[in-house]
Design a protein around this motif. Structure first.
Motif, PDB file in Angstrom:
ATOM      1  N   PHE A  15      -2.896   9.337   1.016  1.00 34.04           N
ATOM      2  CA  PHE A  15      -2.049   8.925   2.142  1.00 34.04           C
ATOM      3  C   PHE A  15      -1.883  10.070   3.149  1.00 34.04           C
ATOM      4  O   PHE A  15      -1.994   9.883   4.355  1.00 34.04           O
ATOM      5  CB  PHE A  15      -0.668   8.483   1.623  1.00 34.04           C
ATOM      6  CG  PHE A  15       0.370   8.370   2.699  1.00 34.04           C
ATOM      7  CD1 PHE A  15       0.453   7.232   3.472  1.00 34.04           C
ATOM      8  CD2 PHE A  15       1.235   9.429   2.961  1.00 34.04           C
ATOM      9  CE1 PHE A  15       1.398   7.138   4.492  1.00 34.04           C
ATOM     10  CE2 PHE A  15       2.175   9.341   3.974  1.00 34.04           C
ATOM     11  CZ  PHE A  15       2.251   8.192   4.736  1.00 34.04           C
TER      12      PHE A  15
ATOM     13  N   ALA B 244       6.990   3.388   3.826  1.00 33.49           N
ATOM     14  CA  ALA B 244       6.275   2.204   3.335  1.00 33.49           C
ATOM     15  C   ALA B 244       5.032   2.616   2.557  1.00 33.49           C
ATOM     16  O   ALA B 244       4.583   1.901   1.672  1.00 33.49           O
ATOM     17  CB  ALA B 244       5.886   1.307   4.509  1.00 33.49           C
TER      18      ALA B 244
ATOM     19  N   GLY C  33      13.596  -7.642   2.755  1.00 33.15           N
ATOM     20  CA  GLY C  33      14.122  -8.903   3.299  1.00 33.15           C
ATOM     21  C   GLY C  33      14.331  -8.867   4.799  1.00 33.15           C
ATOM     22  O   GLY C  33      13.678  -8.118   5.515  1.00 33.15           O
TER      23      GLY C  33
ATOM     24  N   ASN D 174       8.566   4.840   9.279  1.00 35.22           N
ATOM     25  CA  ASN D 174       8.169   3.574   8.657  1.00 35.22           C
ATOM     26  C   ASN D 174       6.881   3.758   7.850  1.00 35.22           C
ATOM     27  O   ASN D 174       6.774   3.341   6.688  1.00 35.22           O
ATOM     28  CB  ASN D 174       7.982   2.508   9.739  1.00 35.22           C
ATOM     29  CG  ASN D 174       7.821   1.097   9.199  1.00 35.22           C
ATOM     30  OD1 ASN D 174       7.720   0.154   9.954  1.00 35.22           O
ATOM     31  ND2 ASN D 174       7.791   0.927   7.889  1.00 35.22           N
TER      32      ASN D 174
ATOM     33  N   TYR E 163       9.883 -13.925   5.058  1.00 38.73           N
ATOM     34  CA  TYR E 163       8.986 -12.900   5.608  1.00 38.73           C
ATOM     35  C   TYR E 163       8.345 -13.342   6.931  1.00 38.73           C
ATOM     36  O   TYR E 163       8.219 -12.561   7.866  1.00 38.73           O
ATOM     37  CB  TYR E 163       7.840 -12.602   4.640  1.00 38.73           C
ATOM     38  CG  TYR E 163       8.140 -11.568   3.589  1.00 38.73           C
ATOM     39  CD1 TYR E 163       8.671 -10.334   3.936  1.00 38.73           C
ATOM     40  CD2 TYR E 163       7.852 -11.807   2.247  1.00 38.73           C
ATOM     41  CE1 TYR E 163       8.936  -9.384   2.974  1.00 38.73           C
ATOM     42  CE2 TYR E 163       8.100 -10.858   1.275  1.00 38.73           C
ATOM     43  CZ  TYR E 163       8.644  -9.640   1.639  1.00 38.73           C
ATOM     44  OH  TYR E 163       8.887  -8.697   0.695  1.00 38.73           O
TER      45      TYR E 163
HETATM   46  C1  HEM Z   1       0.613  -1.620  -3.197  1.00 36.51           C
HETATM   47  C2  HEM Z   1       1.053  -1.012  -2.119  1.00 36.51           C
HETATM   48  C3  HEM Z   1       1.849  -1.646  -1.027  1.00 36.51           C
HETATM   49  C4  HEM Z   1       2.684  -2.717  -1.073  1.00 36.51           C
HETATM   50  C5  HEM Z   1       3.045  -3.584  -2.291  1.00 36.51           C
HETATM   51  C6  HEM Z   1       3.203  -2.915   0.261  1.00 36.51           C
HETATM   52  C7  HEM Z   1       4.070  -3.936   0.639  1.00 36.51           C
HETATM   53  C8  HEM Z   1       4.429  -4.192   1.942  1.00 36.51           C
HETATM   54  C9  HEM Z   1       5.191  -5.351   2.356  1.00 36.51           C
HETATM   55  C10 HEM Z   1       5.763  -6.418   1.430  1.00 36.51           C
HETATM   56  C11 HEM Z   1       5.319  -5.292   3.698  1.00 36.51           C
HETATM   57  C12 HEM Z   1       6.015  -6.298   4.600  1.00 36.51           C
HETATM   58  C13 HEM Z   1       7.439  -5.952   4.686  1.00 36.51           C
HETATM   59  C14 HEM Z   1       8.231  -6.945   5.449  1.00 36.51           C
HETATM   60  O1  HEM Z   1       7.697  -7.778   6.177  1.00 36.51           O
HETATM   61  O2  HEM Z   1       9.444  -6.906   5.286  1.00 36.51           O
HETATM   62  C15 HEM Z   1       4.688  -4.082   4.147  1.00 36.51           C
HETATM   63  C16 HEM Z   1       4.664  -3.655   5.447  1.00 36.51           C
HETATM   64  C17 HEM Z   1       4.214  -2.400   5.806  1.00 36.51           C
HETATM   65  N1  HEM Z   1       3.493  -1.538   5.024  1.00 36.51           N
HETATM   66 FE1  HEM Z   1       2.973  -1.804   3.101  1.00 36.51          FE
HETATM   67  N2  HEM Z   1       2.700  -1.949   1.076  1.00 36.51           N
HETATM   68  C18 HEM Z   1       1.858  -1.161   0.340  1.00 36.51           C
HETATM   69  C19 HEM Z   1       1.143  -0.075   0.786  1.00 36.51           C
HETATM   70  C20 HEM Z   1       1.251   0.475   2.034  1.00 36.51           C
HETATM   71  C21 HEM Z   1       0.598   1.675   2.475  1.00 36.51           C
HETATM   72  C22 HEM Z   1      -0.346   2.502   1.603  1.00 36.51           C
HETATM   73  C23 HEM Z   1       1.003   1.896   3.766  1.00 36.51           C
HETATM   74  C24 HEM Z   1       0.672   2.998   4.727  1.00 36.51           C
HETATM   75  C25 HEM Z   1      -0.044   4.030   4.494  1.00 36.51           C
HETATM   76  C26 HEM Z   1       1.891   0.821   4.135  1.00 36.51           C
HETATM   77  C27 HEM Z   1       2.516   0.697   5.364  1.00 36.51           C
HETATM   78  C28 HEM Z   1       3.233  -0.402   5.776  1.00 36.51           C
HETATM   79  C29 HEM Z   1       3.825  -0.544   7.098  1.00 36.51           C
HETATM   80  C30 HEM Z   1       3.780   0.475   8.223  1.00 36.51           C
HETATM   81  C31 HEM Z   1       4.431  -1.809   7.118  1.00 36.51           C
HETATM   82  C32 HEM Z   1       5.192  -2.432   8.294  1.00 36.51           C
HETATM   83  C33 HEM Z   1       4.225  -3.314   9.035  1.00 36.51           C
HETATM   84  C34 HEM Z   1       4.845  -4.049  10.200  1.00 36.51           C
HETATM   85  O3  HEM Z   1       6.059  -4.083  10.363  1.00 36.51           O
HETATM   86  O4  HEM Z   1       4.060  -4.617  10.978  1.00 36.51           O
HETATM   87  N3  HEM Z   1       2.011  -0.032   3.063  1.00 36.51           N
HETATM   88  N4  HEM Z   1       4.129  -3.449   3.056  1.00 36.51           N
END
Ligand code: HEM
Length: 404
Positions: free
Chosen positions: A157, A242, A292, A238, A68
């Motif tokens: 959301f 996500a 991944g 995205n 990561y």
């Molecule tokens: C329990 C809930 C959530 C989990 C387990 C989770 C998990 C993750 C993980 C593991 C990543 C990193 C992915 C990577 O590096 O390959 C990620 C990135 C991201 N998540 Fe979440 N997420 C959650 C909730 C949310 C919510 C509620 C949103 C938006 C409303 C969100 C938006 C994003 C975005 C836009 C990224 C990309 C960030 C970047 O590339 O800088 N996620 N999430």
């Protein structure tokens, strides 16, 4: 398995090949024991599965964190973080970019995930939770995933994203297909539908701006210029994929755990000050995402020869269940120390989840609102919960009962 799907490249030695398909369904015990068996003694810590076009899987916390977080070795460019790689009309952003470009893309949407915004959405989530419970409690039971888990976080959301609430019924199945559909053609077709939908929302924001992320994307500037259409829609895609499925998925595992562990429910009812720690611990124990990277350049990583472009899956679940990082890792323990700093649930490094405060808030609202009103509930005796795994895992069928 179709021949084309079964792939072992020449640089992968036979002792590092194991057949593991991330797309599978099963009962709670079947699913978690199948994943956990990858930590069995004698199994390679990094292995190649020929399934889904072939990819590496790293199984230990240290390597999950490296995949990561170490952008020198592993990259999200050009495909993003979905394994197997997904076809999108243009790259999803910010995930499919690297610093310094990544920093610019992320800067545009960051403010919508700051604590003040999240707190405001939290009030909405709390009202929604109360309304849904008013409806559910007299019924004496519900199918938690569809009746609650998909509902509250998604409405919250949509409020944050500035998307119309009535679009919920269309968006949710799209998100579920994209993360758990093994047929890449089907997933690609749904992605195209979502792309067309988001393009129309992005276009609307050019003439009808609002205080939301889509407006920030179309009106904001990065690299000294406006974003083009692919960058705007790719960013919206995205955020959508996500943000929509992950919190419902986590909520479903939390509700299942509480339904099967009355002592944990009692602990939180008697001492609500434990709720923030419980949120961290539930997130650690039940991470939804299974994503991944690609290998950046040919290399030997911990003795394993990897070639540029090899897909590498780094399941947060395996990292968080690694006893080397968390003692008694399968136990849910609200008194566990230092969880947030060590958990891999939200990834690591520059791509660490932008929505993590929103997700934490939604889980906290659920525990604070649900448990005082419904401290006793159980799995329906005449039905069986079902877990589905893919690039995100969820308990998509969770029949609950209570005495009303
Ligand atoms: C329990 C809930 C959530 C989990 C387990 C989770 C998990 C993750 C993980 C593991 C990543 C990193 C992915 C990577 O590096 O390959 C990620 C990135 C991201 N998540 Fe979440 N997420 C959650 C909730 C949310 C919510 C509620 C949103 C938006 C409303 C969100 C938006 C994003 C975005 C836009 C990224 C990309 C960030 C970047 O590339 O800088 N996620 N999430």
């Amino acid at each position: 398995m179709a021949e084309a799907d079964y792939k072992v490249p020449a640089h992968v030695p036979p002792h590092l090949v194991q057949d593991f398909n991330i797309f599978f369904d099963g009962s709670y015990n079947e699913v978690f024991s199948r994943w956990k068996s990858l930590h069995d003694e004698g199994k390679p810590e990094i292995f190649w599965t020929p399934r889904n076009g072939g990819h590496w899987i790293v199984t230990r916390a240290e390597d999950v964190e490296t995949v990561y977080g170490n952008g020198e070795l592993f990259t999200t460019v050009p495909y993003g973080n979905a394994i197997p790689y997904r076809n999108t009309p243009a790259p999803p952003l910010p995930i499919a970019s690297e610093p310094p470009e990544h920093t610019e893309y992320r800067r545009l949407i960051n403010p919508f995930f700051f604590p003040k915004r999240v707190a405001k959405v939290g009030e909405h989530a709390r009202r929604l939770t109360r309304d849904i419970m008013d409806r559910l409690i007299p019924q004496g039971g519900c199918e938690f995933y569809n009746d609650f888990a998909m509902y509250m976080p998604i409405y919250a959301f949509l409020r944050l994203a500035g998307l119309p609430e009535e679009d919920w019924e269309m968006l949710m199945p799209w998100a579920q297909t994209v993360v758990r559909e093994p047929n890449m053609e089907v997933a690609a077709s749904v992605t195209r539908d979502a792309w067309a939908y988001l393009k129309s929302r992005v276009d609307l924001r050019r003439t009808d701006p609002s205080d939301d992320p889509l407006t920030a994307l179309v009106k904001g500037r990065a690299f000294g210029r406006e974003l083009d259409e692919n960058e705007c829609v790719g960013s919206a895609l995205n955020i959508l994929f996500a943000g929509v499925d992950t919190t419902p998925a986590t909520l479903s595992f939390v509700a299942h755990h509480l339904a099967t562990h009355p002592e944990k429910r009692r602990q939180l009812v008697e001492d609500p000050s434990l709720i923030p720690a419980a949120v961290e611990e539930f997130l650690r124990r039940f991470p939804a995402g299974v994503t991944g990277r690609g290998v950046k350049n040919d290399m030997v990583y911990k003795g394993v020869t990897m070639k540029k472009g090899d897909p590498v899956l780094s399941p947060a679940l395996l990292g968080n269940l690694d006893e080397r990082r968390f003692a008694n890792a399968e136990e849910v323990d609200f008194n566990r120390k230092n969880v947030a700093a060590q958990t891999l649930t939200f990834g690591a490094g520059p791509h660490r989840c932008i929505g993590m405060m929103l997700a934490r808030m939604q889980l906290r609202v659920f525990l604070e609102e649900w448990l005082p009103r419904l401290p006793d509930f159980r799995i329906a005796e005449d039905d069986t919960p079902l877990v589905r795994c893919g690039t995100a895992m969820a308990m998509t069928h969770l029949p609950l009962k209570w005495d009303s």
